[in-house]
Design an enzyme around this catalytic site. Structure first.
Site, short mmCIF file in Angstrom:
data_model
loop_
_atom_site.label_atom_id
_atom_site.label_comp_id
_atom_site.label_asym_id
_atom_site.label_seq_id
_atom_site.Cartn_x
_atom_site.Cartn_y
_atom_site.Cartn_z
N ASP A 44 57.75 24.23 29.48
CA ASP A 44 58.26 25.51 29.02
C ASP A 44 57.06 26.39 28.69
OD1 ASP A 44 59.04 24.58 25.57
OD2 ASP A 44 57.28 24.29 26.80
N CYS B 40 76.84 -0.89 30.98
CA CYS B 40 75.56 -0.21 31.20
C CYS B 40 74.55 -1.16 31.82
CB CYS B 40 75.05 0.30 29.84
SG CYS B 40 73.41 1.07 29.91
N CYS C 199 71.17 -0.70 31.70
CA CYS C 199 69.83 -0.47 31.16
C CYS C 199 69.24 -1.79 30.65
CB CYS C 199 69.87 0.56 30.04
SG CYS C 199 70.38 -0.10 28.43
N CYS D 198 71.04 -3.23 27.37
CA CYS D 198 72.36 -3.84 27.51
C CYS D 198 72.33 -5.07 28.41
CB CYS D 198 73.35 -2.80 28.04
SG CYS D 198 73.59 -1.42 26.88
#
Lengths: 441, 404
Positions: free
Chosen positions: A120, A332, A334, A337
């Site tokens: 940004d 999940c 990931c 998990c």
């Protein structure tokens, strides 16, 4: 065959070589190819080719504010499938500064991130974080949060810092006003932002390696937004950002402004909605035609012990999870998990000072959740089942349809999806003030 | 558990400690070596965990009994790989001092929620729940500056009684025998050489599998203030009067953090140390370098002057991920920015450094000359006092530092 100039940046660490591709007869180093469009809503999926990565959109970009993603290494983030993330110009510009970054091969080399980066301009933090902030036509004068000295950020200086950081996509410096601001200040800021855009474009010293997005402003006023949109769309730029939202404005106005912008921005270029947001916001805004998002939600909530799940959020530090031996979400994939870490054990780890495993695991889970949400949306668009995906998402988040947020119901109805009837509807044109017809098919 | 000694130089010895870890995953370590300091199954600041023997102090778990009992198995709860085995000890020596509060029935262990009583029965239950390869039975490790022989005698008597009752309790719960944990008995006795010798003889006659040195660090003494010199004469006197046991038993000396003291303790014949130095250094933002630089073994990474070090790593002599992938400038930037990644990278480096140090120590035990040379090299390797260096921000400070 396009001639391509290859610029190789050698970095201090010989294990990492960063390649920047400059295409001689493209105006900017971004290619946006739409793969599939939703037949009902304004959603679309595309491939966005950048110097450091090809990114599938719609995309969620995690925020690594100061050059690090909060307890996750870049290897771990890459393994989760992330291909673009954010760095924050305000903080990185203050420390370590553009000279140190450019001598390290940019932020890519400094933090060892091989994929795409977006920065940004620093404008938002400057206004929201600095104790003293004076804006004039030349730029902004503010106090440094690090040593209290007075600093000046101009469009040229913002681009100079962002050139030093070296992100694939940069943001213009805009005259930022809070979304709750009304009156002539909003118009002044919108018009100044257009002038600053031109100064930013002129100041970009690396136009073939880093592209610049203008930011649509105009507050919550549709006329001002239209003026901004028309001015920005006439510039030859790679993509567009929609700013000035995600500041706590009424959601009923929020979505109307987003839709106004996406309808008027060129269809063949990416649209980036800055600072958004919650999973619900992402789903609705993808339906409205947004391609790119960023938010600190997944990383910040992880630090507070909050896990994102399809049904909402789990506040793991609460008593109810103290002996809950289930994984956060058994659907999940990931590392947290699939590694079998229970909610109770994660809560235990999060409460131990100095132990970072809990934070790392939860951050990985939350980022994976957001990335997977986008991946599912993209797949549903390819399969032609986006509306069904949206309805399924809402059913998981709100088991009782009467709890569906009204603004989301209206927003989706305006692009042809009826959450309540379960059927697609005829799209409508909907004004920012809420007037307009919506017909049911 | 099997402990064998392969070579010695004076009292210093090279050994090999083998644990079963199940038939497919034997865990072994060379000694002198170190246990992996951890809290609740996780190494501080390190998301990835190396193989080895985890130091598992019970005081971390006494306020989480409901969870432990619900889970029924600590290894399962903490997702421990088979190559990470446990030594179930009493108190975390890094962050908690052995606090006053011992009776004939229980030992008060410090927890985050205050002192919690540990009885023999509770420890036997927790031993079965945690499935350790090694366990330190309950003991009276309390010591205050000025305690005399009378207090030392009481600590020995109590500790022996706890030991005997713990053995009985484990047998009754079916936790001993071929598959049960090895017993690492607490060697107590304060600063009385006579009581130390008595305790040593009593424990050896009971067939304790190993010994844990306790009861030298005063209850209000920070870990980095505790030096081996404080107790070396008492230790040496007791050890010299006692024949080395056969078969050899591993001697574990927790709470020694300074490298200079670790070398000296190895020279006295100690085999195991608590591996807490990387955590201690990391939380204080200190890196342990492979060689003395600028007159010091330690580098405080949160130094704004280091931001310009873009062309070199933290330590050119180190092969850890931190030193291979990142510049010293980046590490300094992360540290100054209170980023969690700073402590992760620093811990990786300090952990690698500790491993290299112990490799060096074991290599030097082959000749008295080498060991003497090593002692000279690390004579100044003493961690600076806490007040001298500002620590890395803790989690609370990081949360406050967060921004939109």
């Amino acid at each position: 065959i396009q001639r391509q100039a290859l610029e190789v940046l050698y970095l201090p660490r010989p294990s990492l070589i960063c390649m920047s591709m400059a295409t001689s007869n493209a105006a900017y180093p971004l290619k946006f190819n739409i793969i599939s469009k939703c037949g009902t809503t304004a959603a679309r999926t595309a491939k966005m080719q950048l110097p450091h990565a090809t990114v599938d959109t719609p995309v969620f970009m995690p925020v690594g504010t100061k050059g690090s993603l909060k307890a996750l290494t870049t290897d771990e983030l890459s393994k989760l499938g992330c291909r673009i993330m954010l760095g924050n110009t305000y903080h990185l510009g203050c420390r370590p500064g553009p000279e140190i970054l450019s001598s390290s091969g940019g932020l890519h080399g400094y933090m060892h991130w091989p994929h795409a980066l977006l920065t940004d301009s620093g404008g938002f933090q400057m206004v929201s974080l600095s104790k003293l902030c004076n804006i004039d036509e030349g730029g902004v004068t503010f106090t440094s949060p690090y040593d209290g000295t007075e600093l000046r950020l101009t469009p040229e200086e913002s681009i100079r810092i962002q050139n030093g950081i070296g992100a694939d996509i940069m943001m213009q410096l805009d005259d930022v006003v809070h979304s709750s601001t009304t009156g002539p200040r909003v118009k002044e800021a919108m018009e100044r932002s257009i002038r600053w855009l031109d100064r930013c474009l002129a100041a970009n010293a690396r136009p073939t390696q880093q592209c610049l997005f203008p930011i649509v402003q105009g507050g919550l006023d549709s006329d001002l937004r239209i003026q901004s949109l028309d001015a920005l769309a006439s510039r030859d730029v790679a993509g567009f950002a929609i700013g000035g939202l995600s500041g706590g404005e009424a959601k009923s106005t929020f979505w109307r402004i987003v839709k106004l912008c996406t309808e008027r921005l060129p269809a063949g270029k990416p649209r980036y909605l800055m600072g958004v947001g919650l999973p619900l916001d992402l789903v609705v805004c993808v339906a409205l035609g947004v391609d790119m998002f960023d938010c600190v939600l997944p990383t910040r909530t992880a630090r507070f012990g909050v896990a994102l799940v399809p049904e909402g959020q789990l506040q793991l530090k609460k008593r109810q999870f103290e002996t809950d031996l289930r994984p956060i979400d058994d659907r999940c994939s990931c590392p947290c998990c699939t590694g079998g870490y229970s909610r109770a054990y994660l809560a235990t780890l999060l409460k131990e000072d100095g132990v970072t495993l809990g934070c790392s695991l939860l951050t990985a889970h939350n980022v994976a959740y957001m990335l997977n949400l986008m991946s599912e949306m993209r797949q549903s668009l390819v399969d032609g089942k986006f509306s069904e995906f949206v309805r399924h998402f809402f059913r998981l988040q709100y088991p009782n349809p009467t709890d569906y947020p009204e603004w989301a119901v209206e927003a989706l109805k305006s692009v042809g999806v009826s959450l309540l009837s379960g059927e697609d509807v005829k799209k409508s044109s909907c004004n920012v003030d809420g007037s307009g017809d919506v017909e049911v098919k | 558990m099997r402990f064998t000694v392969s070579a010695s130089s004076g009292r210093a010895r090279l050994g090999h400690l083998a644990l079963s870890g199940g038939p497919d995953h034997p865990v072994a370590m060379a000694t002198p070596g170190y246990l992996i300091y951890n809290r609740c199954g996780s190494d501080p600041h390190l998301p990835q965990s190396p193989a080895g023997i985890l130091l598992t102090p019970l005081n971390h778990w006494l306020d989480k009994l409901a969870l432990l009992r619900q889970a029924g198995n600590l290894r399962q709860l903490c997702r421990l790989r088979p190559d990470r085995q446990l030594l179930l000890s009493l108190t975390d020596h890094l962050d908690y001092y052995p606090t006053p509060g011992v009776t004939a029935q229980h030992v008060g262990l410090p927890t985050r929620s205050g002192k919690a009583p540990l009885t023999v029965e509770l420890q036997a239950e927790l031993t079965l729940l945690t499935s350790p390869e090694l366990v330190q039975p309950l003991a009276d490790c309390e010591i205050r500056d000025g305690d005399g022989r009378k207090r030392a005698r009481k600590s020995v008597d109590r500790s022996l009684a706890f030991y005997d009752r713990f053995v009985t309790a484990l047998e009754q719960q079916g936790g001993l025998g071929g598959g049960g944990p090895a017993l690492m008995a607490s060697w107590v006795g304060g600063y009385s050489a006579e009581e130390r010798l008595r305790c040593l003889r009593e424990l050896e006659s009971r067939g304790a599998d190993g010994l844990v040195v306790e009861g030298f660090r005063y209850y209000n003494q920070p870990v980095e203030d505790f030096r081996l010199a404080q107790c070396e004469s008492v230790l040496t006197e007791a050890l010299q009067q006692q024949q080395r046991s056969q078969p050899p038993r591993p001697l574990y000396f927790p709470g020694l953090v300074h490298p200079a003291d670790i070398i000296r303790a190895a020279e006295l014949g100690f085999d195991l140390f608590d591996g807490s130095l990387p955590a201690l250094l990391t939380r204080r933002g200190l890196a342990w370098l492979t060689s003395v630089t600028g007159g010091s073994w330690w580098l405080h990474v949160g130094d704004v002057e280091l931001l310009t070090a873009t062309d070199r790593p933290l330590d050119p002599g180190c092969c850890c991920r931190c030193c291979r992938q990142f510049s010293l400038s980046y590490l300094a930037h992360l540290s100054l920015s209170n980023e969690i990644l700073a402590s992760i990278l620093l811990m990786e480096h300090n952990s690698a450094r500790l491993a290299a140090f112990f490799n060096e120590l074991r290599s030097a035990i082959g000749s008295a000359e080498s060991l003497g040379g090593l002692a000279t090299k690390y004579a100044a390797a003493v961690v600076p006092p806490t007040a001298a260096v500002a620590p890395l921000a803790n989690e609370q400070a990081r949360l406050k530092d967060d921004e939109a």
